[in-house]
Scaffold this active site. Structure first.
Site, short mmCIF file in Angstrom:
data_model
loop_
_atom_site.label_atom_id
_atom_site.label_comp_id
_atom_site.label_asym_id
_atom_site.label_seq_id
_atom_site.Cartn_x
_atom_site.Cartn_y
_atom_site.Cartn_z
N PRO A 1 -17.74 -12.38 6.32
CA PRO A 1 -17.12 -13.65 6.68
C PRO A 1 -15.83 -13.94 5.91
CG PRO A 1 -19.43 -13.93 5.96
CD PRO A 1 -18.97 -12.57 5.52
N GLY A 2 -14.98 -14.75 6.57
CA GLY A 2 -13.87 -15.42 5.86
C GLY A 2 -14.43 -16.67 5.22
N GLU B 1 -21.89 -23.70 -1.20
CA GLU B 1 -21.68 -23.99 -2.63
C GLU B 1 -20.84 -22.90 -3.30
OE1 GLU B 1 -25.52 -24.83 -4.43
OE2 GLU B 1 -25.97 -26.26 -2.85
N PHE B 2 -20.36 -21.96 -2.48
CA PHE B 2 -19.62 -20.79 -2.98
C PHE B 2 -18.48 -21.17 -3.93
CE2 PHE B 2 -16.08 -17.81 -2.41
CZ PHE B 2 -16.67 -16.59 -2.70
N TYR C 1 -14.20 -9.77 -7.83
CA TYR C 1 -15.01 -10.17 -6.67
C TYR C 1 -14.70 -9.24 -5.49
CZ TYR C 1 -16.99 -12.84 -2.81
OH TYR C 1 -17.73 -13.21 -1.70
#
Ligand code: NDP
Ligand code: 8X3
Length: 251
Positions: A183-184, A189-190, A153
Site C-alpha cells: 500500500p501507499g 496509527e502508523f 524502513y
C-alpha cells in the site's frame, strides 16, 4: 471447522480491519499483537458480531521464543491455518542515515523482517503438512521505492518484497500460495507510531488528502485470499487516487 486465518498485528489499523473482513466472510480467526486489552475487545466483538471462533495470542513478533510458544500452543483444530496475513510492522522515525536512532533501526529490522520470518517459519510447517495455505505479506510502496529519510524502513520493506518472492519459490512444491500487497498512504496509527506518539505531526501526513482507509486494504486482502485455487495474486500495489508514487501526492 471452516477456514482459518491468522493475522499478525490485529490490534490496530490494517490488521484489525482484515480480521473483521475475514470474520464477516465466515473465517475463524487467530488474532495477534502485544496489546492484550485490544485483542480481548476485538475477540469479543468478532464473536458477537459474526459468530466465528477466535483465539487471541498476545506476543511480540521480535521474540522467537514467544512466537513459537504461542503458535505451537494453538489447539489442534486451529493448526490448520488456511491464510496467514503477515501484517505486524512499523516505521520508527523519519531521519537521515547520519541522524537515525539505532533503537529505531533495530525495532524496524526486528519486527518487519525477523518477526515476519519467525511467524512464517512456524506457520508454514503446518501449511506444508496440510498441503495447502496462503501467505499474504504486507509490504509497502516503501518496498518498491526509496524516499528521503525512509532509508531503514524502506530497506525492511524491500526485504519483505524479496522474502515474498523467495517464499513463493520455496513453497511452490507444497501448493502454498504466497502474495504481497504493497500500500501507499493508509490512515492508521502508523504515523503516530512513526513519530513516537506525536499525534499532531502524524495528523499533518493526512491533512488535505483522502488517504486509503484500512478497510480498503482489508477488502483487497480478502479478495486476494478468495481467488480461485488456480489463481494467485503475486504482488499488488495499491495507492490512494491522490498518490502517484512514494513522493508525489496531490494536496
Ligand atoms: P498500525 O500501527 O495501526 O498497526 C500496526 C500493528 O502491528 C499493530 O497491531 C501492532 O500491534 C503490530 N505490531 C507492531 N510491532 C509489533 C511487535 N513487535 N509484535 C507484535 N505486533 C506488533 O499500522 P498499520 O495498520 O498501518 O500497519 C500494518 C502494516 O502495514 C505494517 O507492516 C506497515 O508497515 C504496513 N503499511 C502501512 C501503511 C500505512 O500507510 N499505514 C502503508 C504501507 C504498509 P501491537 O502494538 O499491539 O503489538
Ligand atoms: C507506509 C507508506 O509511504 O510512509 O509503508 O512508506 S510510506
Amino acid at each position: 471447522m471452516s477456514m482459518i486465518a491468522l493475522i499478525t498485528g490485529a490490534t490496530s489499523g490494517i490488521g484489525k480491519h482484515t480480521a473483521i473482513e475475514f470474520a464477516k466472510n465466515g473465517y475463524h480467526l487467530v488474532i495477534t499483537g502485544r496489546r492484550t486489552e485490544r485483542l480481548s475487545e476485538l475477540k469479543a466483538y468478532l464473536i458477537k458480531e459474526y459468530a466465528v471462533k477466535v483465539i487471541d495470542l498476545c506476543f511480540d513478533v521480535r521474540d522467537e521464543q514467544q512466537v513459537s510458544h504461542a503458535i505451537y500452543g494453538l489447539p489442534s483444530e486451529f493448526q490448520k491455518i488456511d491464510v496467514l496475513v503477515n501484517n505486524a510492522g512499523l516505521a520508527a522515525g523519519l531521519s537521515s542515515i547520519q541522524d537515525g536512532k539505532l533503537h529505531h533501526w533495530e525495532q524496524m529490522i526486528d519486527t518487519n523482517i525477523k518477526g515476519l520470518l519467525y511467524v512464517t517459519k512456524h506457520v508454514s510447517q503446518w501449511m506444508i503438512q496440510n498441503k495447502k495455505g496462503h501467505i499474504i505479506n504486507i509490504g509497502s510502496i516503501a518496498g518498491k521505492e526509496v524516499y528521503a529519510n525512509g532509508n531503514v524502513y524502506c530497506a525492511t520493506k524491500h526485504a519483505v518484497d524479496a522474502l515474498n518472492k523467495g517464499m513463493r519459490i520455496d513453497l511452490l512444491p507444497y501448493g502454498i500460495k504466497v502474495s504481497s500487497i504493497n500500500p501507499g498512504m493508509v490512515e492508521t496509527e502508523f504515523s503516530i507510531v512513526r513519530f513516537d506518539g506525536d499525534e499532531e505531526r502524524a495528523k499533518k501526513v493526512y491533512e488535505n488528502i483522502v488517504p486509503l482507509k484500512p478497510e480498503d486494504i482489508a477488502e483487497t486482502i480478502y479478495w486476494m485470499a478468495s481467488r480461485p485455487a488456480h489463481v494467485n495474486i503475486n504482488d499488488l500495489l495499491i495507492m490512494p487516487t491522490i498518490q502517484a508514487n512514494a513522493t508525489t501526492v496531490l494536496r
